[in-house]
Design a protein around this motif. Structure first.
Motif, short mmCIF file in Angstrom:
data_model
loop_
_atom_site.label_atom_id
_atom_site.label_comp_id
_atom_site.label_asym_id
_atom_site.label_seq_id
_atom_site.Cartn_x
_atom_site.Cartn_y
_atom_site.Cartn_z
N ALA A 1 -21.89 1.11 -40.41
CA ALA A 1 -22.63 1.14 -41.64
C ALA A 1 -23.99 1.72 -41.56
O ALA A 1 -24.85 1.63 -40.34
CB ALA A 1 -22.52 -0.29 -42.34
N LYS A 2 -24.49 2.22 -42.67
CA LYS A 2 -25.87 2.75 -42.60
C LYS A 2 -26.24 2.18 -43.91
O LYS A 2 -25.70 1.91 -44.99
CB LYS A 2 -26.01 4.21 -42.71
CG LYS A 2 -25.84 4.98 -41.36
CD LYS A 2 -25.95 6.58 -41.33
CE LYS A 2 -26.21 7.28 -42.58
NZ LYS A 2 -26.41 8.56 -42.23
N GLY A 3 -27.48 1.79 -44.09
CA GLY A 3 -28.33 1.30 -45.16
C GLY A 3 -29.63 1.64 -45.76
O GLY A 3 -30.20 1.94 -44.71
N SER B 1 -33.04 3.51 -46.98
CA SER B 1 -33.77 4.54 -46.83
C SER B 1 -35.16 4.39 -46.54
O SER B 1 -35.76 3.41 -46.96
CB SER B 1 -33.52 5.50 -48.05
OG SER B 1 -34.26 4.97 -49.02
N GLY B 2 -35.74 5.46 -46.01
CA GLY B 2 -37.32 5.61 -45.65
C GLY B 2 -37.58 4.48 -44.48
O GLY B 2 -36.66 4.65 -43.50
N LEU B 3 -38.78 3.67 -44.64
CA LEU B 3 -39.15 2.93 -43.54
C LEU B 3 -38.19 1.77 -43.39
O LEU B 3 -38.01 1.45 -42.16
CB LEU B 3 -40.24 2.23 -43.83
CG LEU B 3 -41.16 1.63 -42.72
CD1 LEU B 3 -41.50 2.70 -41.57
CD2 LEU B 3 -42.36 1.29 -43.17
N THR B 4 -37.21 1.41 -44.40
CA THR B 4 -36.27 0.38 -43.98
C THR B 4 -34.63 0.89 -43.97
O THR B 4 -33.95 -0.10 -43.74
CB THR B 4 -36.36 -0.56 -45.32
OG1 THR B 4 -36.11 0.23 -46.33
CG2 THR B 4 -37.70 -1.24 -45.64
N LYS B 5 -34.81 1.95 -43.26
CA LYS B 5 -33.53 2.50 -43.04
C LYS B 5 -32.80 1.87 -41.89
O LYS B 5 -33.58 1.56 -40.85
CB LYS B 5 -33.58 3.97 -42.49
CG LYS B 5 -32.38 4.58 -42.42
CD LYS B 5 -32.57 6.07 -42.11
CE LYS B 5 -31.29 6.82 -42.52
NZ LYS B 5 -31.47 8.32 -42.46
N THR B 6 -31.64 1.42 -42.07
CA THR B 6 -30.92 0.51 -41.07
C THR B 6 -29.54 1.12 -40.60
O THR B 6 -28.63 1.90 -41.19
CB THR B 6 -30.63 -0.97 -41.43
OG1 THR B 6 -29.61 -0.86 -42.81
CG2 THR B 6 -31.61 -1.77 -42.10
#
Length: 121
Positions: A51-53, A55-60
């Motif tokens: 999974a990807k979650g 966006s930006g600085l909080t992209k996981t």
């Protein structure tokens, strides 16, 4: 409006630029910095991105691996200073945005078909 610009500029400084293009189904090796006492070492964590979650600085990214017969998942903030590097080892052909169905599968059923049309870096 001014506060948002300040926040964006601070976030822009924190963003990493040397990250590979990570996709769902990729087998990755994430090098994580671990602090034990006064020492710091790098521990690799290898698994499949399910999974990807955000966006930006909080992209996981959520990485799943099997350790001693038990499925282990870790969520990594990819722009975190704790992440030393991310290396793509293998790309897989998938047709879903989240691979949560792999949680119910065991052994050879968890294999994904390899993909050769995209470079690893």
């Amino acid at each position: 409006m001014k506060a948002q610009e300040i926040i964006r500029s601070i976030e822009a400084e924190q963003l990493k630029t040397n990250l590979p293009d990570i996709q769902i189904g990729d087998t990755v090796k994430v090098a994580v910095k671990i602090v034990e006492g006064g020492k710091e070492r790098i521990q690799p964590y290898e698994g499949t991105v399910i999974a990807k979650g955000s966006s930006g600085l909080t992209k996981t990214i959520t990485v799943r691996r099997i350790f001693q017969g038990v499925g282990v998942e870790r969520v990594f903030l990819i722009h975190s200073p704790r992440i030393d590097s991310i290396q793509i080892l293998r790309r897989s052909k998938v047709r879903r945005a989240k691979l949560y169905f792999l949680r119910d599968r065991v052994g050879k059923a968890t294999r994904l078909k390899q993909r050769f049309d995209r470079p690893l870096t």
